[in-house]
Design a protein around this motif. Structure first.
Motif, short mmCIF file in Angstrom:
data_model
loop_
_atom_site.label_atom_id
_atom_site.label_comp_id
_atom_site.label_asym_id
_atom_site.label_seq_id
_atom_site.Cartn_x
_atom_site.Cartn_y
_atom_site.Cartn_z
N LEU A 1 10.11 75.18 57.03
CA LEU A 1 10.61 75.72 58.29
C LEU A 1 10.95 74.59 59.26
O LEU A 1 12.01 74.61 59.91
N LEU A 2 10.08 73.60 59.35
CA LEU A 2 10.33 72.49 60.27
C LEU A 2 11.60 71.73 59.89
O LEU A 2 12.37 71.31 60.76
N ARG A 3 11.84 71.58 58.60
CA ARG A 3 13.04 70.86 58.16
C ARG A 3 14.31 71.66 58.43
O ARG A 3 15.40 71.11 58.49
N GLU A 4 14.16 72.98 58.60
CA GLU A 4 15.31 73.79 58.99
C GLU A 4 15.53 73.75 60.51
O GLU A 4 16.66 73.80 60.99
N ILE A 5 14.44 73.66 61.24
CA ILE A 5 14.52 73.72 62.71
C ILE A 5 14.91 72.38 63.33
O ILE A 5 15.52 72.34 64.39
N HIS A 6 14.59 71.28 62.67
CA HIS A 6 14.64 69.99 63.37
C HIS A 6 16.04 69.56 63.80
O HIS A 6 16.19 68.72 64.66
N THR A 7 17.07 70.20 63.25
CA THR A 7 18.43 69.84 63.65
C THR A 7 18.89 70.62 64.89
O THR A 7 19.96 70.33 65.43
N LEU A 8 18.12 71.59 65.31
CA LEU A 8 18.54 72.40 66.47
C LEU A 8 18.34 71.58 67.74
O LEU A 8 17.23 71.23 68.10
N SER A 9 19.43 71.29 68.42
CA SER A 9 19.39 70.26 69.46
C SER A 9 18.81 70.72 70.80
O SER A 9 18.52 69.90 71.66
N HIS A 10 18.66 72.03 71.00
CA HIS A 10 18.08 72.49 72.26
C HIS A 10 16.60 72.88 72.11
O HIS A 10 16.03 73.53 72.99
N ILE A 11 16.03 72.49 70.99
CA ILE A 11 14.63 72.81 70.73
C ILE A 11 13.84 71.52 70.49
O ILE A 11 14.33 70.62 69.80
N ARG A 12 12.66 71.45 71.08
CA ARG A 12 11.75 70.36 70.76
C ARG A 12 10.46 70.96 70.21
O ARG A 12 9.76 71.67 70.93
N VAL A 13 10.15 70.67 68.96
CA VAL A 13 8.89 71.13 68.40
C VAL A 13 7.80 70.15 68.84
O VAL A 13 7.89 68.95 68.59
N ILE B 1 9.48 63.61 60.98
CA ILE B 1 10.73 64.38 60.99
C ILE B 1 11.37 64.25 62.39
O ILE B 1 10.68 64.39 63.40
N ASP B 2 12.68 63.97 62.41
CA ASP B 2 13.39 63.83 63.69
C ASP B 2 13.17 65.04 64.58
O ASP B 2 13.20 66.17 64.11
N ASN B 3 13.02 64.80 65.89
CA ASN B 3 12.93 65.89 66.85
C ASN B 3 11.59 66.63 66.84
O ASN B 3 11.41 67.60 67.56
N ILE B 4 10.70 66.21 65.96
CA ILE B 4 9.46 66.95 65.81
C ILE B 4 8.27 66.03 66.07
O ILE B 4 8.14 64.99 65.43
N THR B 5 7.45 66.42 67.05
CA THR B 5 6.20 65.69 67.23
C THR B 5 5.06 66.68 67.04
O THR B 5 5.24 67.89 67.11
N MET B 6 3.89 66.13 66.78
CA MET B 6 2.71 66.97 66.62
C MET B 6 1.71 66.59 67.72
O MET B 6 0.54 66.36 67.47
#
Ligand SMILES: *Cc1c(COP(=O)(O)O)cnc(C)c1O
Length: 231
Positions: A142-154, A189-194
């Motif tokens: 799921l994260l690898r699908e979401i990480h390209t969405l540019s208006h979302i920061r996980v 993963i780009d755009n994704i921090t924990m």
């Protein structure tokens, strides 16, 4: 009275932090105000609370409208895609994203409003059928699908642990969540921090902090029991 409850919760938070040599300033306590009136939220606001959690879009909007604008509103409940548009530019964090469809809707509505939305992915760690959230083994996909969405920061993960009599029973769930969050962080993963781990409620927040939570969601222990009948 609310002040006393809040002080008690903060004292317990401090104790958990002390036990694990954590800095109490790194813990965010979200006062879960669902079903509770404006006046109670104002009382907590006047005692320094700035983070409040709601699980219904309409209720969140009603409260957002009349309360001070420096409040950080947290959407902690299941979110229907058709309601996303009402809150994307009003919430500090959506804790309950658990599908690509929901993430894509958030992306679309955030793009329209030209804002960036911070989200957590809800994980159903205990695999309870009654609960929302992605299963841990499906999280990375799921994260690898979401990480390209540019208006979302996980920003991290959230879980609602099982409702147990003895909170110690949830310790293992919390440990597993922490490990999962570390595993994902290591994948860079780009755009994704924990950076956020949202877990622990009135019954078990002390243990959640000991096992790595830095955001806890506390309703009953601060506001008292909820009465759903009088709504
Ligand atoms: C209601 C709720 C809480 C708070 O629960 P309490 O047991 O009252 O502290 C926390 N998280 C979520 C997702 C909730 O819906």
């Amino acid at each position: 009275m609310l002040k006393d409850n809040l002080n008690y919760v903060m004292k317990k938070v401090c104790e958990s932090c002390h036990k694990k040599s954590l800095n109490v300033d790194d813990i965010t306590v979200i006062a879960v105000s669902k079903t509770k009136p404006i006046e109670m939220i104002e009382e907590l606001y006047n005692n320094g609370c700035r983070d409040f959690g709601e699980n219904k879009v309409q209720e969140l909007l009603d409260k957002y409208e009349v309360l001070p604008k420096d409040i950080h509103w947290h959407m902690i409940g299941h979110l229907q895609t058709n309601k996303v548009k009402y809150i994307v530019d009003k919430v500090a964090l959506i804790h309950s994203v658990d599908s690509l469809r929901l993430a894509e809707t958030i992306e679309r509505e955030a793009a329209k409003k030209d804002c960036i939305v911070n989200i957590l992915i809800e994980v159903n760690m205990a695999k309870e059928e009654s609960k929302f959230g992605v299963y841990p083994e499906n999280l990375e996909k799921l994260l690898r699908e979401i990480h390209t969405l540019s208006h979302i920061r996980v920003k991290g993960l959230m879980t609602v642990a099982p409702n147990v009599k003895n909170p110690e029973e949830n310790r293992e769930i919390f440990t597993k969540m922490k490990n999962l969050s570390v595993d994902i962080a290591e994948k860079n993963i780009d755009n994704i921090t924990m950076s956020i781990l949202s877990m622990g409620m009135s019954n078990d927040y002390a243990i959640a902090i000991e096992e790595g939570a830095n955001v806890i969601r506390v309703g009953t222990s601060i506001f008292g029991a909820r009465n759903y009948n009088i709504e």
